[in-house]
Design an enzyme around this catalytic site. Structure first.
Site, short mmCIF file in Angstrom:
data_model
loop_
_atom_site.label_atom_id
_atom_site.label_comp_id
_atom_site.label_asym_id
_atom_site.label_seq_id
_atom_site.Cartn_x
_atom_site.Cartn_y
_atom_site.Cartn_z
N ALA A 12 1.14 -1.67 -0.25
CA ALA A 12 -0.33 0.08 0.12
C ALA A 12 0.70 1.67 -0.37
O ALA A 12 0.92 2.02 0.72
CB ALA A 12 -1.43 -0.34 1.12
N ARG A 18 -3.02 9.55 -9.55
CA ARG A 18 -4.27 9.56 -10.21
C ARG A 18 -5.33 9.87 -9.63
O ARG A 18 -6.25 10.43 -10.25
CB ARG A 18 -4.49 8.38 -11.01
CG ARG A 18 -3.27 8.53 -12.33
CD ARG A 18 -3.95 7.55 -13.29
NE ARG A 18 -3.47 6.06 -13.53
CZ ARG A 18 -4.01 5.32 -13.60
NH1 ARG A 18 -5.08 5.26 -14.56
NH2 ARG A 18 -3.13 4.10 -12.89
N LYS A 25 -3.88 6.48 -1.17
CA LYS A 25 -5.66 6.09 -1.89
C LYS A 25 -5.64 4.73 -1.37
O LYS A 25 -7.60 4.96 -1.35
CB LYS A 25 -4.81 5.16 -2.74
CG LYS A 25 -5.21 4.35 -4.47
CD LYS A 25 -5.33 4.51 -5.35
CE LYS A 25 -4.28 3.20 -5.61
NZ LYS A 25 -3.80 2.73 -7.09
N THR A 80 7.92 -3.81 -7.42
CA THR A 80 7.12 -4.73 -6.07
C THR A 80 7.67 -5.63 -5.48
O THR A 80 7.28 -5.94 -3.59
CB THR A 80 5.89 -5.38 -6.68
OG1 THR A 80 5.98 -6.10 -7.48
CG2 THR A 80 4.80 -4.22 -6.66
N TYR A 102 -3.14 -6.98 -2.80
CA TYR A 102 -2.13 -4.89 -2.46
C TYR A 102 -3.62 -4.05 -2.43
O TYR A 102 -4.67 -4.31 -2.22
CB TYR A 102 -2.58 -4.28 -4.63
CG TYR A 102 -1.54 -4.90 -5.50
CD1 TYR A 102 -0.31 -5.67 -5.01
CD2 TYR A 102 -1.47 -5.34 -6.54
CE1 TYR A 102 0.35 -6.18 -6.29
CE2 TYR A 102 -0.53 -5.51 -7.62
CZ TYR A 102 0.51 -5.97 -7.13
OH TYR A 102 1.18 -6.12 -8.61
N LYS A 335 -31.81 13.27 16.51
CA LYS A 335 -30.21 13.18 17.45
C LYS A 335 -29.60 13.04 18.58
O LYS A 335 -30.52 13.73 19.58
CB LYS A 335 -29.25 14.83 16.81
CG LYS A 335 -27.63 14.93 16.60
CD LYS A 335 -26.82 15.97 17.70
CE LYS A 335 -27.49 16.60 18.60
NZ LYS A 335 -26.72 17.29 19.73
N ASN A 361 -46.75 11.74 21.79
CA ASN A 361 -46.87 12.13 20.36
C ASN A 361 -46.84 13.87 20.18
O ASN A 361 -46.80 14.78 21.41
CB ASN A 361 -48.65 12.37 20.48
CG ASN A 361 -49.33 12.35 18.99
OD1 ASN A 361 -48.70 13.34 18.19
ND2 ASN A 361 -50.30 11.72 18.15
N TYR A 371 -29.86 24.18 21.43
CA TYR A 371 -28.09 24.89 22.24
C TYR A 371 -28.30 26.50 21.83
O TYR A 371 -29.24 27.15 21.53
CB TYR A 371 -27.95 24.17 20.77
CG TYR A 371 -26.51 25.00 20.51
CD1 TYR A 371 -25.47 24.63 21.61
CD2 TYR A 371 -25.92 25.69 19.35
CE1 TYR A 371 -24.04 24.96 21.03
CE2 TYR A 371 -24.62 25.64 18.63
CZ TYR A 371 -23.74 25.82 19.88
OH TYR A 371 -22.21 26.00 19.95
N ALA A 407 -50.84 24.64 21.17
CA ALA A 407 -49.88 24.76 19.90
C ALA A 407 -49.50 26.24 20.32
O ALA A 407 -49.93 26.98 20.70
CB ALA A 407 -50.66 24.33 19.23
C1 UD1 Z 1 1.94 -5.18 -10.87
C2 UD1 Z 1 2.04 -6.29 -11.32
C3 UD1 Z 1 1.94 -6.85 -12.73
C4 UD1 Z 1 0.35 -6.44 -12.65
C5 UD1 Z 1 -0.05 -5.80 -11.58
C6 UD1 Z 1 -1.60 -5.63 -11.78
C7 UD1 Z 1 4.86 -6.25 -10.91
C8 UD1 Z 1 6.50 -6.07 -11.73
N1 UD1 Z 1 3.84 -6.17 -12.08
O1 UD1 Z 1 2.21 -4.03 -11.51
O2 UD1 Z 1 1.95 -7.64 -13.51
O3 UD1 Z 1 -0.66 -7.67 -13.62
O4 UD1 Z 1 0.60 -5.22 -11.08
O5 UD1 Z 1 -2.16 -4.16 -11.06
O6 UD1 Z 1 3.78 -6.97 -9.81
N2 UD1 Z 1 3.54 -1.30 -4.76
C9 UD1 Z 1 4.66 -0.84 -3.25
N3 UD1 Z 1 6.02 -0.36 -3.13
C10 UD1 Z 1 6.40 -0.19 -4.91
C11 UD1 Z 1 5.57 -0.75 -5.94
C12 UD1 Z 1 4.13 -0.99 -5.72
O7 UD1 Z 1 3.77 -0.73 -1.98
O8 UD1 Z 1 7.54 0.10 -4.95
C13 UD1 Z 1 2.39 -1.29 -4.45
C14 UD1 Z 1 1.41 -0.27 -4.89
O9 UD1 Z 1 1.11 0.81 -4.30
C15 UD1 Z 1 -0.06 -0.79 -5.89
C16 UD1 Z 1 0.96 -2.12 -5.65
O10 UD1 Z 1 2.41 -2.94 -5.13
O11 UD1 Z 1 -0.54 -0.87 -5.40
C17 UD1 Z 1 1.35 -2.21 -7.14
O12 UD1 Z 1 1.77 -1.26 -7.71
P1 UD1 Z 1 1.51 -0.86 -9.58
O13 UD1 Z 1 3.11 -0.30 -9.70
O14 UD1 Z 1 0.19 -0.09 -9.70
O15 UD1 Z 1 2.33 -1.78 -10.48
P2 UD1 Z 1 1.87 -2.30 -12.00
O16 UD1 Z 1 2.74 -1.58 -12.58
O17 UD1 Z 1 0.54 -2.19 -12.35
#
Ligand code: UD1
Ligand code: MG
Length: 451
Positions: A12, A18, A25, A80, A102, A335, A361, A371, A407
């Site tokens: 996370a 975006r 997020k 990742t 994720y 409330k 009633n 208040y 009333a």
């Molecule tokens: C990743 C996968 C891809 C898959 C896709 C699905 C890898 C290399 N690729 O790509 O194969 O199809 O997800 O959605 O794993 N995150 C971190 N730290 C980091 C990078 C990412 O915590 O350094 C977290 C992000 O917050 C996110 C998740 O890992 O929740 C995926 O990261 P993201 O950058 O979206 O990977 P994708 O390029 O989409």
């Protein structure tokens, strides 16, 4: 149940650029709570021994939301695999199955995770089981390269050949990994690839090179929706709402037009509850059996007992405690107040910081003036009391059991049980005045026309 030991790593650390938001997020809510908590709720059913949430720097809100689970900060977002590596200390000595999830993919269900865990228990004892799926638009997802002997590799889109890009089976990102092998694999992941990141996906090919087996399970597209934008957040909300509505109906509630009822993750509805179109439930609402909630009601933090009738157009705010068979009508706001059994508050009323006794009633247009700009004070309305329309009850004030308020009164002093209290000027009547008034004004008008 099996004796499979489970640990969970939730990634996370993503910035969620975006989303264009000041909020991390995974803190954006679905059905009234952060999306990461939906995910943690799903994994809680697996009774994991350990849960580690990997967050980015300054994401204290996430740490707070996921407590008592531990969080670890990934200072630099290097991919990742690098993110998973941050959980090493938290998973020290763990040799069961590690689920990697994720935080921004919160709709995954228990049966899907169960299927992955079952595959981990197969005699081949795969090092990695990947959750694959077949999205309508495969886009830039990683692709699963599968052979007769199972999953061979995951190739990231940016690194894939044209032939590999044509593979419809994609990587959802969710993996179940043998904890005894996980960090040995992670340590060998490098960043020599198109993105210059440490890819978690590389552990599949590495495990294969070690002679280990890898497998995959196919999941449903709508469970694997990732939330990267507000539009995807709305899409995920729709999925969650549909699940909550289906569960409410399966438990014996009638939703006349389900798509227009907004539920909250913790909404509790009894049996034979009927909910008309366009009703909103915020957090903390409990509804007893046989309750009817009519259209355009907004409810947050309220408890409604059996057979009450609510709305249309009622607003029940935190601390409203609605007793059995109570009637709350249109344009009524309640409330922090207890309304005891059988009481009726049917029109145009504000009741706040109050008790309304059983069978009382409360007439149209009654206001509890709770208040004074500094403190909130209490209004106590006794059982069986009758509050005449358009009365202002200035708190603190107590209306005794069975008392009647005339009333239009502004009541500032306590009223004894069974007394009549009213506060208004004596009525004056002038016989024939209206007729004489009209005659005079008509004559004046006629004279002006002649001029
Ligand atoms: C990743 C996968 C891809 C898959 C896709 C699905 C890898 C290399 N690729 O790509 O194969 O199809 O997800 O959605 O794993 N995150 C971190 N730290 C980091 C990078 C990412 O915590 O350094 C977290 C992000 O917050 C996110 C998740 O890992 O929740 C995926 O990261 P993201 O950058 O979206 O990977 P994708 O390029 O989409
Ligand atoms: Mg992504």
């Amino acid at each position: 149940m099996t004796d499979q030991k489970i640990a969970v790593i939730v990634l996370a650390a993503g910035l969620g650029t975006r989303m264009k938001s000041g909020l991390p997020k995974v803190m954006h809510p679905l059905a009234g709570r952060p999306m990461v908590n939906h995910l943690l709720d799903t994994v809680a059913g697996l009774a994991p021994e350990r849960v580690v949430v990997v967050v980015g720097p300054g994401m204290d809100q996430v740490a707070h939301a996921v407590a008592p689970h531990s969080t670890v900060v990934q200072d630099e977002r290097l991919g990742t695999a690098h993110a998973v590596r941050q959980a090493r200390d938290g998973l020290a000595g763990f040799d069961g199955t590690v689920l990697v999830l994720y935080g921004d993919t919160p709709l995954i269900t228990r049966p899907c995770l169960d299927a992955m865990l079952a595959q981990c228990r197969q005699p081949a004892r795969p090092a990695v089981v990947v959750l694959g799926f077949r999205p309508e638009l495969a886009g830039e997802y990683g692709r699963l390269v599968v052979g007769a002997d199972g999953l061979r590799a995951i190739v990231e889109y940016k690194d894939a050949t044209a032939e590999q890009r044509a593979i419809p089976l994609c990587n959802s990102g969710v993996m179940a990994i043998d904890g005894a092998r996980l960090f040995g694999l992670i340590d060998r992941v490098d960043n020599r690839n198109a993105k210059g990141e440490y890819y978690l996906t590389d552990i599949v090919a590495l495990a294969r090179a070690d002679g280990g087996a890898c497998g995959y399970v196919e999941g449903e597209v709508n469970e694997l929706l990732g939330v990267n934008s507000r539009a995807e957040l709305a899409e995920a909300e729709r999925v969650v709402q549909n699940r909550l509505r289906a569960a409410a109906m399966a438990n014996g509630a009638t939703l006349i037009d389900p798509s227009t009822v907004t539920l909250c993750w913790d909404t509790r509805l009894g049996r034979d509850v009927t909910i008309a179109p366009q009703v909103f439930f915020g957090p903390g609402v409990t509804v007893g059996d046989g309750v009817e909630i009519r259209s355009f009601c907004h409810l947050v933090g309220v408890c409604i007992a059996d057979r009450a009738e609510i709305g249309p157009f009622a607003r029940l705010r935190p601390g409203a405690n609605i007793g059995e068979a109570v009637h709350i009508g249109n344009f009524v706001e309640i409330k922090q107040a207890t309304v005891e059994a059988g009481a009726k508050i049917n029109h145009l009323t504000y009741v706040g910081d109050a008790r309304v006794g059983a069978g009382a009633n409360v007439g149209a247009g009654t206001i509890t003036c709770n208040y004074d700009g500094f403190t909130k004070d209490f209004t106590d309305i006794g059982a069986g009391a009758f509050i005449g329309s358009n009365s202002a009850l200035v708190a603190p004030v107590k209306i005794g059991d069975g008392a009647i308020i005339g009333a239009g009164s502004v009541i500032t002093q306590d009223v004894a049980a069974d007394a009549l209290a009213f506060e208004r000027n004596r009525q004056t009547e002038r016989p024939g005045w209206a007729a004489r008034f009209r005659a005079r004004r008509s004559a004046e008008k006629a004279a002006r026309k002649k001029e």
